[in-house]
Design a protein around this motif. Sequence first.
Motif, mmCIF file in Angstrom:
data_model
loop_
_atom_site.group_PDB
_atom_site.id
_atom_site.type_symbol
_atom_site.label_atom_id
_atom_site.label_comp_id
_atom_site.label_asym_id
_atom_site.label_seq_id
_atom_site.Cartn_x
_atom_site.Cartn_y
_atom_site.Cartn_z
ATOM 1 N N ASN A 165 0.797 -1.330 0.120
ATOM 2 C CA ASN A 165 0.010 0.014 0.077
ATOM 3 C C ASN A 165 0.916 1.268 -0.042
ATOM 4 O O ASN A 165 0.573 2.284 -0.752
ATOM 5 C CB ASN A 165 -0.816 0.056 1.223
ATOM 6 C CG ASN A 165 -1.798 1.228 1.486
ATOM 7 O OD1 ASN A 165 -1.172 2.079 1.697
ATOM 8 N ND2 ASN A 165 -2.966 1.118 1.376
ATOM 9 N N HIS A 171 -3.012 3.722 -5.651
ATOM 10 C CA HIS A 171 -4.325 3.744 -4.792
ATOM 11 C C HIS A 171 -5.121 4.991 -4.459
ATOM 12 O O HIS A 171 -6.031 4.876 -3.798
ATOM 13 C CB HIS A 171 -4.127 2.648 -3.848
ATOM 14 C CG HIS A 171 -3.529 2.891 -2.603
ATOM 15 N ND1 HIS A 171 -2.099 3.076 -2.231
ATOM 16 C CD2 HIS A 171 -4.115 3.777 -1.302
ATOM 17 C CE1 HIS A 171 -2.188 3.821 -1.151
ATOM 18 N NE2 HIS A 171 -3.298 3.936 -0.691
ATOM 19 N N PHE A 172 -4.101 6.064 -4.252
ATOM 20 C CA PHE A 172 -4.540 7.181 -3.811
ATOM 21 C C PHE A 172 -6.086 7.551 -4.350
ATOM 22 O O PHE A 172 -6.875 8.057 -3.700
ATOM 23 C CB PHE A 172 -3.885 8.637 -4.054
ATOM 24 C CG PHE A 172 -2.739 8.491 -3.225
ATOM 25 C CD1 PHE A 172 -2.142 7.463 -2.307
ATOM 26 C CD2 PHE A 172 -1.756 9.589 -3.087
ATOM 27 C CE1 PHE A 172 -1.347 7.434 -1.368
ATOM 28 C CE2 PHE A 172 -0.666 9.425 -2.006
ATOM 29 C CZ PHE A 172 -0.251 8.434 -1.305
ATOM 30 N N HIS A 176 -8.743 7.217 -1.824
ATOM 31 C CA HIS A 176 -8.268 8.325 -0.949
ATOM 32 C C HIS A 176 -9.093 9.387 -1.743
ATOM 33 O O HIS A 176 -8.682 10.725 -1.843
ATOM 34 C CB HIS A 176 -6.961 8.718 -0.695
ATOM 35 C CG HIS A 176 -6.478 7.652 0.079
ATOM 36 N ND1 HIS A 176 -6.800 6.879 1.377
ATOM 37 C CD2 HIS A 176 -5.030 6.788 -0.006
ATOM 38 C CE1 HIS A 176 -6.152 5.898 1.626
ATOM 39 N NE2 HIS A 176 -5.114 5.895 1.084
ATOM 40 N N ASP A 313 -7.279 2.983 4.259
ATOM 41 C CA ASP A 313 -6.005 2.031 4.112
ATOM 42 C C ASP A 313 -6.321 0.748 4.630
ATOM 43 O O ASP A 313 -6.324 -0.213 4.246
ATOM 44 C CB ASP A 313 -4.862 2.611 4.385
ATOM 45 C CG ASP A 313 -4.158 3.528 3.328
ATOM 46 O OD1 ASP A 313 -4.529 3.285 2.099
ATOM 47 O OD2 ASP A 313 -3.455 4.441 3.731
#
Length: 362
Positions: A165, A171-172, A176, A313
Amino acid sequence: MSAREPKAVDIMILNAWYKVGFSEDFKAEVLQRHVICEKVLVFWRTAEGEVVGFDDRCCHKRMPISAGRFLEGGLVECPYHGLAFNSEGQCVKVPSAPGAPIPKRARLLPYKVIEQDGVVWVWPGDAEKIGDIRPPATPEIVSPDWERITGELHIKGNSILMIENALDITHFYPLHGNTIGQSADSNIEFDMTTGETRGCESVTVTRQVDDYPQSDDFADILTHKMADSYSIQTMVGPGIIIAGRTLWPAGGRKDNKDPKCLKNYHFLTPIDRRSHKYTYVVNMPKGQMSGRDPSVRAVDRAKELLSVVFAEDIWAIEMQQEMCELPDGDYREVLLKSDLPLAQGRKILDAMYQKEIGEHSI
Ligand code: FES
Ligand SMILES: [Fe+2]
Protein backbone atom coordinates in the motif's frame (compact mmCIF):
# COMPACT_ATOMS: atom_id res chain seq x y z
CA MET A 1 3.05 -14.27 -9.75
CA SER A 2 3.49 -17.98 -10.43
CA ALA A 3 1.53 -20.60 -8.52
CA ARG A 4 4.62 -21.63 -6.57
CA GLU A 5 5.41 -18.23 -5.10
CA PRO A 6 4.00 -17.52 -1.65
CA LYS A 7 1.17 -15.05 -1.28
CA ALA A 8 2.02 -11.90 0.62
CA VAL A 9 0.03 -13.20 3.55
CA ASP A 10 2.17 -16.34 3.84
CA ILE A 11 5.31 -14.33 4.50
CA MET A 12 6.77 -13.39 7.85
CA ILE A 13 10.44 -12.47 7.91
CA LEU A 14 12.29 -12.82 11.20
CA ASN A 15 15.78 -11.84 10.09
CA ALA A 16 15.17 -8.10 9.92
CA TRP A 17 15.10 -5.03 12.14
CA TYR A 18 11.66 -3.99 13.38
CA LYS A 19 10.61 -1.01 15.45
CA VAL A 20 9.60 -1.92 19.01
CA GLY A 21 8.86 1.63 20.14
CA PHE A 22 10.25 5.13 20.44
CA SER A 23 13.08 5.88 22.85
CA GLU A 24 10.77 7.98 25.01
CA ASP A 25 8.48 4.95 25.53
CA PHE A 26 11.20 3.13 27.48
CA LYS A 27 11.45 4.47 31.01
CA ALA A 28 14.19 3.04 33.24
CA GLU A 29 13.28 -0.23 34.97
CA VAL A 30 9.78 -0.59 33.52
CA LEU A 31 8.98 -3.96 31.92
CA GLN A 32 7.30 -4.00 28.51
CA ARG A 33 5.81 -6.97 26.69
CA HIS A 34 5.63 -7.01 22.88
CA VAL A 35 4.52 -9.72 20.48
CA ILE A 36 6.70 -9.49 17.37
CA CYS A 37 6.75 -12.14 14.64
CA GLU A 38 4.87 -14.58 16.89
CA LYS A 39 7.51 -14.19 19.58
CA VAL A 40 6.55 -12.89 22.99
CA LEU A 41 9.35 -10.62 24.13
CA VAL A 42 10.11 -8.53 27.19
CA PHE A 43 12.06 -5.28 27.04
CA TRP A 44 13.33 -2.82 29.60
CA ARG A 45 15.71 0.09 29.91
CA THR A 46 18.39 -0.53 32.50
CA ALA A 47 19.29 2.07 35.12
CA GLU A 48 22.43 2.66 33.03
CA GLY A 49 20.25 3.60 30.05
CA GLU A 50 20.53 0.60 27.71
CA VAL A 51 17.38 -1.04 26.30
CA VAL A 52 17.57 -4.86 26.50
CA GLY A 53 15.22 -7.51 25.10
CA PHE A 54 14.58 -11.18 25.91
CA ASP A 55 12.15 -14.01 25.32
CA ASP A 56 9.42 -13.33 27.87
CA ARG A 57 9.40 -16.90 29.24
CA CYS A 58 11.12 -17.48 32.55
CA CYS A 59 13.66 -20.28 32.11
CA HIS A 60 12.11 -22.13 35.06
CA LYS A 61 8.41 -22.67 34.27
CA ARG A 62 7.65 -20.26 31.41
CA MET A 63 6.05 -17.60 33.59
CA PRO A 64 6.10 -14.26 31.74
CA ILE A 65 8.95 -12.17 33.07
CA SER A 66 7.04 -9.07 31.95
CA ALA A 67 4.64 -9.78 34.85
CA GLY A 68 7.54 -9.54 37.29
CA ARG A 69 9.11 -6.61 39.12
CA PHE A 70 12.43 -4.92 39.71
CA LEU A 71 14.55 -5.64 42.78
CA GLU A 72 17.49 -3.66 44.10
CA GLY A 73 20.50 -3.62 41.78
CA GLY A 74 18.53 -3.71 38.53
CA LEU A 75 17.49 -7.36 38.91
CA VAL A 76 14.15 -8.55 37.51
CA GLU A 77 12.25 -11.00 39.70
CA CYS A 78 9.98 -13.64 38.18
CA PRO A 79 6.61 -13.44 39.95
CA TYR A 80 6.20 -17.23 40.29
CA HIS A 81 9.15 -18.68 42.25
CA GLY A 82 11.31 -15.58 42.44
CA LEU A 83 14.26 -16.40 40.18
CA ALA A 84 16.00 -13.08 39.58
CA PHE A 85 17.78 -12.06 36.38
CA ASN A 86 20.33 -9.37 35.62
CA SER A 87 20.30 -7.10 32.55
CA GLU A 88 22.23 -9.73 30.59
CA GLY A 89 19.40 -12.18 31.25
CA GLN A 90 21.50 -14.36 33.55
CA CYS A 91 19.76 -15.83 36.60
CA VAL A 92 21.66 -14.65 39.67
CA LYS A 93 19.28 -15.65 42.47
CA VAL A 94 17.19 -18.75 43.24
CA PRO A 95 15.22 -18.23 46.49
CA SER A 96 14.56 -21.96 46.96
CA ALA A 97 18.28 -22.82 46.79
CA PRO A 98 20.25 -20.00 48.44
CA GLY A 99 23.98 -20.47 48.20
CA ALA A 100 23.73 -23.31 45.66
CA PRO A 101 25.52 -22.87 42.32
CA ILE A 102 23.24 -21.51 39.59
CA PRO A 103 23.51 -23.29 36.25
CA LYS A 104 24.84 -21.08 33.41
CA ARG A 105 21.90 -22.07 31.23
CA ALA A 106 19.48 -20.59 33.77
CA ARG A 107 19.06 -17.48 31.67
CA LEU A 108 16.59 -15.61 29.51
CA LEU A 109 17.01 -15.95 25.75
CA PRO A 110 18.43 -12.64 24.50
CA TYR A 111 17.39 -10.67 21.41
CA LYS A 112 19.50 -8.03 19.70
CA VAL A 113 18.27 -4.50 20.28
CA ILE A 114 19.49 -1.25 18.71
CA GLU A 115 18.44 2.21 19.83
CA GLN A 116 19.09 4.81 17.18
CA ASP A 117 17.66 8.21 16.19
CA GLY A 118 14.87 7.98 18.77
CA VAL A 119 13.75 4.49 17.75
CA VAL A 120 14.23 1.14 19.52
CA TRP A 121 14.61 -1.74 17.05
CA VAL A 122 14.73 -5.50 17.59
CA TRP A 123 15.98 -8.35 15.40
CA PRO A 124 13.55 -11.21 16.21
CA GLY A 125 15.42 -13.78 14.12
CA ASP A 126 18.83 -15.42 14.18
CA ALA A 127 21.39 -12.95 15.58
CA GLU A 128 24.15 -14.62 13.57
CA LYS A 129 22.48 -13.39 10.39
CA ILE A 130 22.71 -9.69 11.36
CA GLY A 131 26.19 -9.21 9.89
CA ASP A 132 26.50 -5.57 8.75
CA ILE A 133 22.75 -4.95 8.55
CA ARG A 134 21.66 -1.92 10.58
CA PRO A 135 18.32 -0.09 10.77
CA PRO A 136 18.07 2.92 8.46
CA ALA A 137 18.69 6.40 9.83
CA THR A 138 15.63 8.41 10.93
CA PRO A 139 17.35 11.69 11.84
CA GLU A 140 14.28 13.98 11.59
CA ILE A 141 12.69 12.15 14.55
CA VAL A 142 15.29 13.62 16.90
CA SER A 143 16.04 16.86 15.08
CA PRO A 144 14.98 20.18 16.67
CA ASP A 145 14.61 21.58 13.14
CA TRP A 146 11.67 19.30 12.39
CA GLU A 147 8.27 18.85 14.02
CA ARG A 148 6.27 15.70 13.81
CA ILE A 149 3.10 13.81 14.50
CA THR A 150 3.00 10.09 15.22
CA GLY A 151 0.36 7.41 15.45
CA GLU A 152 0.23 3.70 16.07
CA LEU A 153 -2.41 1.40 14.58
CA HIS A 154 -3.16 -2.28 15.01
CA ILE A 155 -4.03 -3.69 11.59
CA LYS A 156 -5.63 -7.09 11.03
CA GLY A 157 -3.60 -7.83 7.94
CA ASN A 158 -0.12 -9.11 7.06
CA SER A 159 2.40 -6.26 7.17
CA ILE A 160 3.35 -6.91 3.55
CA LEU A 161 -0.09 -5.73 2.46
CA MET A 162 0.71 -2.42 4.16
CA ILE A 163 4.15 -2.28 2.51
CA GLU A 164 2.50 -2.72 -0.87
CA ASN A 165 0.00 0.00 0.00
CA ALA A 166 2.69 2.46 1.05
CA LEU A 167 4.85 1.78 -2.04
CA ASP A 168 1.97 2.34 -4.43
CA ILE A 169 0.47 5.80 -4.79
CA THR A 170 -1.83 4.71 -7.61
CA HIS A 171 -4.31 3.63 -4.93
CA PHE A 172 -4.73 7.30 -3.86
CA TYR A 173 -7.59 7.34 -6.35
CA PRO A 174 -10.17 5.96 -5.78
CA LEU A 175 -9.36 4.79 -2.24
CA HIS A 176 -8.47 8.30 -1.05
CA GLY A 177 -10.57 10.10 -3.67
CA ASN A 178 -12.31 12.22 -1.03
CA THR A 179 -9.03 13.60 0.33
CA ILE A 180 -5.54 13.39 -1.15
CA GLY A 181 -6.29 11.32 -4.27
CA GLN A 182 -6.74 12.52 -7.85
CA SER A 183 -7.28 10.08 -10.68
CA ALA A 184 -4.74 11.82 -12.94
CA ASP A 185 -1.93 11.34 -10.36
CA SER A 186 -1.75 7.65 -11.32
CA ASN A 187 -0.52 8.63 -14.78
CA ILE A 188 2.60 10.44 -13.55
CA GLU A 189 5.65 8.56 -14.81
CA PHE A 190 7.90 6.99 -12.20
CA ASP A 191 11.49 5.82 -11.92
CA MET A 192 12.47 2.77 -9.94
CA THR A 193 15.88 1.89 -8.55
CA THR A 194 17.13 -0.89 -6.34
CA GLY A 195 20.00 -0.66 -3.93
CA GLU A 196 21.16 -1.28 -0.42
CA THR A 197 20.59 0.76 2.71
CA ARG A 198 22.88 -0.11 5.61
CA GLY A 199 23.26 -3.68 4.42
CA CYS A 200 19.58 -4.22 3.64
CA GLU A 201 18.14 -4.48 0.12
CA SER A 202 15.91 -1.59 -0.83
CA VAL A 203 13.69 -0.44 -3.68
CA THR A 204 12.98 3.22 -4.41
CA VAL A 205 10.31 4.79 -6.59
CA THR A 206 10.36 8.48 -7.49
CA ARG A 207 7.97 10.73 -9.36
CA GLN A 208 8.68 14.21 -10.62
CA VAL A 209 6.20 16.49 -12.36
CA ASP A 210 6.17 20.24 -13.00
CA ASP A 211 3.42 22.82 -13.11
CA TYR A 212 0.90 20.29 -11.90
CA PRO A 213 -2.34 20.89 -9.94
CA GLN A 214 -2.16 19.29 -6.50
CA SER A 215 -5.19 17.94 -4.65
CA ASP A 216 -6.68 20.54 -2.30
CA ASP A 217 -5.44 18.57 0.70
CA PHE A 218 -1.84 18.37 -0.48
CA ALA A 219 -2.06 22.06 -1.35
CA ASP A 220 -3.23 22.65 2.21
CA ILE A 221 -0.40 20.82 3.98
CA LEU A 222 2.31 21.72 1.43
CA THR A 223 0.99 25.19 0.46
CA HIS A 224 1.34 25.18 -3.32
CA LYS A 225 -1.65 24.37 -5.55
CA MET A 226 0.00 24.69 -8.98
CA ALA A 227 3.31 23.13 -8.16
CA ASP A 228 6.48 21.42 -9.22
CA SER A 229 6.43 18.17 -7.31
CA TYR A 230 8.89 15.45 -6.30
CA SER A 231 7.91 12.33 -4.38
CA ILE A 232 9.92 9.35 -3.21
CA GLN A 233 9.15 6.07 -1.46
CA THR A 234 11.85 3.64 -0.35
CA MET A 235 11.24 0.19 1.12
CA VAL A 236 14.15 -0.91 3.28
CA GLY A 237 13.55 -4.59 4.03
CA PRO A 238 10.22 -5.53 5.61
CA GLY A 239 10.40 -3.11 8.56
CA ILE A 240 10.17 0.37 7.13
CA ILE A 241 9.09 2.51 4.19
CA ILE A 242 10.62 5.97 4.01
CA ALA A 243 8.59 8.46 1.98
CA GLY A 244 8.98 12.10 1.10
CA ARG A 245 7.26 14.76 -0.94
CA THR A 246 8.38 18.27 -1.84
CA LEU A 247 6.31 20.95 -3.57
CA TRP A 248 7.62 24.16 -5.06
CA PRO A 249 5.44 26.86 -6.63
CA ALA A 250 5.17 26.12 -10.38
CA GLY A 251 8.55 26.83 -11.96
CA GLY A 252 10.29 27.01 -8.58
CA ARG A 253 12.08 23.66 -8.47
CA LYS A 254 15.05 24.78 -10.55
CA ASP A 255 16.02 27.48 -8.05
CA ASN A 256 14.63 25.63 -5.02
CA LYS A 257 12.23 28.51 -4.44
CA ASP A 258 9.97 28.24 -1.36
CA PRO A 259 10.07 24.44 -1.00
CA LYS A 260 7.50 22.81 1.28
CA CYS A 261 8.17 19.24 2.24
CA LEU A 262 7.28 16.29 4.38
CA LYS A 263 9.20 13.16 5.28
CA ASN A 264 7.25 10.13 6.45
CA TYR A 265 8.43 7.01 8.20
CA HIS A 266 6.09 4.03 7.99
CA PHE A 267 7.22 1.38 10.48
CA LEU A 268 5.77 -2.12 10.02
CA THR A 269 6.15 -4.57 12.88
CA PRO A 270 4.54 -7.99 12.29
CA ILE A 271 2.66 -9.43 15.24
CA ASP A 272 2.00 -12.61 13.30
CA ARG A 273 1.15 -13.52 9.69
CA ARG A 274 -2.31 -11.99 9.98
CA SER A 275 -1.72 -8.76 11.87
CA HIS A 276 0.83 -6.08 12.46
CA LYS A 277 1.52 -2.89 14.32
CA TYR A 278 1.83 0.08 12.00
CA THR A 279 3.47 3.26 13.24
CA TYR A 280 3.64 6.43 11.21
CA VAL A 281 5.78 9.48 11.80
CA VAL A 282 5.10 12.52 9.63
CA ASN A 283 7.92 15.07 9.85
CA MET A 284 7.84 18.61 8.53
CA PRO A 285 10.36 21.43 8.88
CA LYS A 286 9.62 23.49 11.97
CA GLY A 287 7.33 26.42 11.23
CA GLN A 288 5.76 24.98 8.07
CA MET A 289 2.14 26.16 8.21
CA SER A 290 -1.13 25.13 6.55
CA GLY A 291 -1.71 26.74 3.15
CA ARG A 292 -5.41 27.16 3.88
CA ASP A 293 -5.01 28.55 7.40
CA PRO A 294 -1.52 29.93 8.09
CA SER A 295 -2.28 30.04 11.83
CA VAL A 296 -2.39 26.21 11.93
CA ARG A 297 0.72 24.03 11.83
CA ALA A 298 0.88 21.93 8.68
CA VAL A 299 1.65 18.80 10.75
CA ASP A 300 -1.57 19.29 12.70
CA ARG A 301 -3.53 19.50 9.44
CA ALA A 302 -1.70 16.36 8.30
CA LYS A 303 -2.83 14.57 11.46
CA GLU A 304 -6.50 15.40 10.78
CA LEU A 305 -6.14 14.33 7.18
CA LEU A 306 -4.32 11.10 7.97
CA SER A 307 -6.97 9.94 10.41
CA VAL A 308 -9.31 9.76 7.39
CA VAL A 309 -6.70 8.41 4.96
CA PHE A 310 -5.47 5.63 7.25
CA ALA A 311 -9.01 4.52 8.06
CA GLU A 312 -9.46 4.00 4.31
CA ASP A 313 -6.18 2.08 4.03
CA ILE A 314 -7.07 -0.16 6.97
CA TRP A 315 -10.52 -0.80 5.52
CA ALA A 316 -8.89 -2.01 2.28
CA ILE A 317 -6.05 -4.00 3.84
CA GLU A 318 -8.26 -5.88 6.29
CA MET A 319 -10.60 -6.89 3.46
CA GLN A 320 -7.63 -7.92 1.29
CA GLN A 321 -6.39 -10.06 4.17
CA GLU A 322 -9.74 -11.85 4.37
CA MET A 323 -9.66 -12.52 0.63
CA CYS A 324 -6.03 -13.66 0.73
CA GLU A 325 -7.01 -16.33 3.22
CA LEU A 326 -9.35 -17.97 0.68
CA PRO A 327 -7.84 -20.92 -1.21
CA ASP A 328 -6.47 -19.62 -4.54
CA GLY A 329 -7.82 -22.32 -6.84
CA ASP A 330 -7.43 -20.89 -10.36
CA TYR A 331 -7.10 -17.34 -9.07
CA ARG A 332 -3.95 -15.38 -10.08
CA GLU A 333 -3.16 -11.73 -9.46
CA VAL A 334 -2.58 -9.53 -12.51
CA LEU A 335 0.20 -7.03 -11.89
CA LEU A 336 0.10 -3.75 -13.84
CA LYS A 337 2.95 -1.56 -15.04
CA SER A 338 2.36 0.69 -12.04
CA ASP A 339 2.97 -2.35 -9.80
CA LEU A 340 6.60 -2.63 -10.87
CA PRO A 341 8.02 -1.18 -7.60
CA LEU A 342 5.66 -3.34 -5.59
CA ALA A 343 6.69 -6.42 -7.60
CA GLN A 344 10.34 -5.57 -6.97
CA GLY A 345 9.59 -5.16 -3.27
CA ARG A 346 7.90 -8.56 -3.24
CA LYS A 347 10.87 -10.10 -4.99
CA ILE A 348 13.22 -8.80 -2.30
CA LEU A 349 10.96 -9.93 0.53
CA ASP A 350 10.25 -13.32 -1.06
CA ALA A 351 14.00 -13.89 -1.40
CA MET A 352 14.59 -12.96 2.25
CA TYR A 353 11.80 -15.28 3.33
CA GLN A 354 12.91 -18.20 1.14
CA LYS A 355 16.45 -17.80 2.44
CA GLU A 356 15.24 -18.05 6.02
CA ILE A 357 13.08 -21.06 5.30
CA GLY A 358 15.90 -22.72 3.36
CA GLU A 359 18.41 -22.19 6.12
CA HIS A 360 16.08 -23.54 8.80
CA SER A 361 17.89 -21.02 10.91
CA ILE A 362 15.05 -20.04 13.18
S1 FES B 1 8.51 -19.75 36.63
FE1 FES B 1 9.87 -18.15 37.00
S2 FES B 1 10.69 -18.62 38.90
FE2 FES B 1 9.46 -20.33 38.46
FE1 LIG C 1 -3.20 4.87 1.36
